[in-house]
Design an enzyme around this catalytic site. Structure first.
Site, short mmCIF file in Angstrom:
data_model
loop_
_atom_site.label_atom_id
_atom_site.label_comp_id
_atom_site.label_asym_id
_atom_site.label_seq_id
_atom_site.Cartn_x
_atom_site.Cartn_y
_atom_site.Cartn_z
N LYS A 487 0.71 -1.27 -0.04
CA LYS A 487 -0.14 -0.15 0.10
C LYS A 487 0.92 1.15 -0.09
CE LYS A 487 -0.49 -0.22 4.99
NZ LYS A 487 -1.38 -0.07 6.23
N ARG A 585 -9.95 1.09 15.46
CA ARG A 585 -9.84 1.82 14.20
C ARG A 585 -10.88 1.16 13.21
NH1 ARG A 585 -4.13 1.78 11.35
NH2 ARG A 585 -4.65 -0.31 11.26
N TYR A 711 16.53 31.59 3.43
CA TYR A 711 15.62 32.57 3.83
C TYR A 711 15.84 32.97 5.36
CZ TYR A 711 12.66 31.56 -0.16
OH TYR A 711 12.44 31.41 -1.43
N MET A 760 11.75 25.34 -0.79
CA MET A 760 10.77 24.39 -1.39
C MET A 760 11.38 23.39 -2.28
SD MET A 760 7.53 25.42 -4.05
CE MET A 760 6.40 26.00 -2.82
#
Length: 816
Positions: A487, A585, A711, A760
């Site tokens: 998965k 769950r 930054y 980023m």
């Protein structure tokens, strides 16, 4: 089957130094492949670039005690080891494999030829793996070393062996024949690949056919007159199964109908017409599939519906052809290692199959092997027949023959000349086949035409994944089935590639989280049973259509599934029942069990394949008491259900950590997830991380003391420093908290800490005192700076790290 040192002494000419009490089950020639050292025999092979003798001490420290060597060493350094001194280590390996082969009286298919060996082997495995317990070469292990390592894997469970054999010079095949001893032989075809060491094609055919000297059955295309002549010189009585497109064979091809993405092939055998379909349209695939048809005949199998169905789902086998994104919206097909004439047609077919609405361009080099006076006439005819729009020939011979080609084609004497005159705009929206001999360095052309892709990759070692799988298998009862969790994009590693590997390694089940994941695997040819852990009610019909098996965790979900099954007219549909024993769950609670069983007893639409629960803390010793409570509760509910439904579904409660820590609960099945990917060092050191996140240095700056980086002026320069920029950032899944010195990358074997905030798309690292240049490799996480260490730094779990890597980062797969 174990061999004692005394057994080995009888099998191969040798001299023994040291102790003799060891028993051998495994043979290792590469220390990186070692799984478990207790019963390994390390064979030190001297190659062109490396010598196994160098790794004796390393292997000894790991626990290996048995070695085959072909030169003397200081035996006194290894007091409790056994050294088997031989004349030639490779010969010794081959003799051991030949001995083992002769222990098994089973059908063995031997495959050789210039092209298609690996594909035919893999396809036969795909077609027959539900009928036989198969042993075969991994990938293209077809060399003087690869073949014996493959044959060594024969065991008491083997019902059929399928082995390919490759040669590049005379006198090699006689060695491989002694090892494989095929009962059934397949000669795929004969071309000019690896022709350099053979004086004539006839000589190469004769050498190839030596593989079948003692076989009972031989399969080949009798339309090839040279093969026909060679076959007649083989000694001994043989059953010959020939195939032909000219109605001269035992199997005669009567019709080939190519559609958009599949081909229907009709043939006559013993007066009866049969037909099948394959999901390919290139001629190479068609011929390889016919070889498979003949092998089925040789095995005395019927053309049953299930076999015909398997042909329809034949998988692609990754070969040397590589598809890349090119400049100006072009597509590149790169085959820069092979200029064999026969393979050109296969490559051109592949080009046309991929082109859709694009114009075709072929860049081809001179042939370095087997040139005749008609060679380039044949190239011209092939280019015309395949309707290639623009042909670019590179090399002296093609340049000298340019007059025989159409006027719109281009010719250059050298690769360098072509690159100096290239007009990139000519490749706009084209599909380009780049095919040439290694000497022409066509990789330089590929680099120029390839789009500037993300230079960062996740490199996934499938061999290591296989080793991890083997380790967990060794911990289980032999009868316990394994559900492999793929998965979340295979835990970030790519679910198809991993599922395909697991399928070839006879895993029992796969499990995905959502229906879409299962559908994608089915569409790509995965046929294993697939369990869906979180099925959505609205997609139950899709699950039925794609034969996906849902986890049922509520009566509401069961009721909706039964409605869909009623409409579809399907009975005994397989489900997996989830019991809530404490996770809270998903799952059936104890109070709902009786109602659930009453529903099941009233219908024949449903069949429970397994009943399972999810342990809360199998990896945490402090929660062992709760694990025991969960298992106790699970067994109580399980036997209540069994009593009411009247049969015993399989049980599973163990995950990766549970397999190691609670072997007494392995029951009929287990679920293997994070351990498969090697990310649980707190539980065991016997498994290894399969993923490495790799990038490059984009730019290097010399920054003076007092300046800042990134930054918010977050990275303070406290001394004159060398700072490197890496093209990976938080958009790629790199957590911002790893900036400002909280993580290190590895550059040329040395640690380089992050400096300043992670951006980023970029991260800066301090490489002061590290010898490095722009373009050098950078490891973001790997063996030393592991995913688990990164998770610990961030106060999270490895799952979050690896599944969080962006899909814009390419996944690249390797396998030994």
């Amino acid at each position: 089957m174990s061999l004692t040192i005394e057994d080995i002494e009888k099998i191969i000419p040798c001299k023994i130094y040291g102790r003799k009490e060891y028993k051998i089950n495994k043979i290792v020639t590469d220390s990186r492949n070692q799984v478990d050292s207790t019963d390994c025999l390390f064979i030190a092979i001297k190659g062109k670039y490396n010598d196994g003798i160098k790794y004796i001490e390393e292997e000894y420290k790991k626990g290996v005690r048995s070695f085959i060597i072909n030169e003397n060493i200081d035996y006194h350094k290894f007091a409790d080891a056994c050294f088997i001194k031989v004349e030639n280590s490779i010969t010794a390996l081959q003799q051991l494999a030949a001995y083992k082969r002769n222990l098994y009286n089973i059908p063995i298919i031997g495959i050789t030829g210039s092209n298609g060996k690996t594909i035919v082997k893999e396809w036969l495995s795909w077609i027959l793996n539900e009928k036989f317990n198969l042993t075969k070469n991994p990938k293209s292990y077809n060399s003087q070393i690869g073949v014996p390592l493959s044959v060594w894997h024969l065991n008491n469970f083997s019902e059929l062996g399928i082995f390919e054999a490759g040669i590049s010079q005379p006198d090699e095949m006689k060695n491989l024949e002694k090892i494989i001893r095929p009962t059934i032989g397949i000669l795929t075809n004969i071309g000019t690949a690896h022709q350099a060491n053979f004086s004539t094609i006839e000589q190469k055919i004769k050498e190839k056919l030596l593989l079948f000297q003692n076989s009972e059955t031989l399969i080949y295309n009798c339309d090839d007159e040279l093969i026909n002549l060679g076959e007649k010189k083989l000694s001994g009585e043989k059953k010959i199964i020939t195939w032909s497109k000219k109605n001269t064979g035992i199997v005669n091809i009567t019709k080939i109908v190519k559609k958009e993405n599949k081909t229907q092939i009709s043939f006559i055998y013993k007066g009866k017409e049969n037909k099948y379909e394959i999901p390919f349209i290139d001629n190479g695939s068609i011929e390889n599939s016919i070889s498979c048809i003949c092998a089925i005949i040789a095995l005395n199998l019927e053309f049953s519906a299930d076999i015909i169905e398997r042909f329809g789902t034949l998988p692609s086998v990754k070969m040397r052809l590589e598809v890349l994104e090119g400049i100006y919206n072009s597509i590149l097909i790169s085959d820069i290692y092979n200029s064999d004439f026969n393979s050109i047609e296969i490559a051109l077919d592949y080009l046309n199959q991929k082109k859709v609405n694009r114009e075709t361009v072929v860049i081809l080099s001179d042939f370095l092997q087997h040139n005749t006076e008609n060679t380039y006439e044949n190239v011209k005819s092939l280019i015309e027949a395949k309707k290639i729009v623009h042909f670019i020939g590179i090399g002296e011979k093609l340049f000298l023959n340019k007059e025989i080609f159409a006027k719109n084609h281009s010719f250059y004497r050298t690769t360098e000349e072509f690159l100096k005159n290239i007009d990139y705009h000519n490749f706009h929206n084209k599909i380009v086949l780049i095919k040439g001999a290694r000497d022409f360095k066509f990789e330089e052309i590929t680099k120029k035409l390839q789009a500037k892709n993300n230079e960062s990759t996740i490199e996934i070692d499938l061999s290591m994944l296989k080793q991890n799988l083997d380790y967990f298998k060794s911990r289980l009862n032999p009868n316990t089935k394994i559900i492999a969790m793929v998965k979340a994009f295979g835990y970030g590693n790519g679910h198809f590639e991993i599922s395909n590997l697991l399928q070839h390694n006879n895993i029992d089940y796969l499990a995905v989280a959502i229906v879409d994941e299962g559908v994608e695997l089915r569409d790509k040819g995965i046929s294993l049973p697939i369990m869906v852990m979180n099925p959505a009610i609205h997609y139950l019909r899709t699950m039925i259509e794609y034969k996906l098996e849902p986890e049922i965790y509520s009566i509401a979900l069961l009721t909706e599934l039964m409605k869909e099954l009623e409409i579809s007219g399907i009975k005994n549909f397989q489900i997996h029942l989830k019991i809530d024993t404490g996770m809270h769950r998903l799952g059936i609670s104890e109070k709902d069990v009786e109602n659930f069983c009453n529903i099941l007893k009233s219908t024949d639409l449903i069949k429970i394949t397994s009943i399972f629960s999810h342990l809360v803390g199998s990896d945490d010793k402090k929660l062992d008491y709760f694990t025991q409570e969960q298992v106790s509760k699970f067994n109580k509910i399980y036997f209540q259900i069994v009593e009411k439904i009247g049969y015993k579904p399989d049980r599973h409660v163990l995950n990766s950590a549970g397999i190691i820590r609670f072997p007494e609960y392995d029951y009929e099945m287990v679920r293997l997830g994070i351990g498969l990917y090697g990310l649980m060092p707190e539980i065991t050191d016997k498994i290894f991380q399969i993923s490495t996140f790799v990038s490059i240095i984009s730019q290097i700056h010399e920054i003076e003391i007092g300046e800042t980086v990134s930054y918010s002026r977050s990275g303070k320069i406290l001394r004159n420093s060398t700072i490197a920029t890496i093209p990976v950032g938080y958009a790629d899944g790199l957590d911002r908290r790893l900036g400002n010195g909280n993580w290190y990358f590895v550059v040329n074997g040395q640690k380089a800490k992050t400096i300043g905030n992670i951006c980023m798309d970029m991260t800066m690292i301090d490489i002061t005192d590290i010898q490095a240049k722009e373009g050098d490799e950078v490891i973001i996480f790997g063996k030393e700076n592991s995913i688990c260490k990164m998770a610990e730094t961030l106060g999270t779990i490895p799952y979050e790290i690896i599944t969080g890597i962006s899909l814009r980062i390419k996944r690249v797969y390797s396998e030994e």
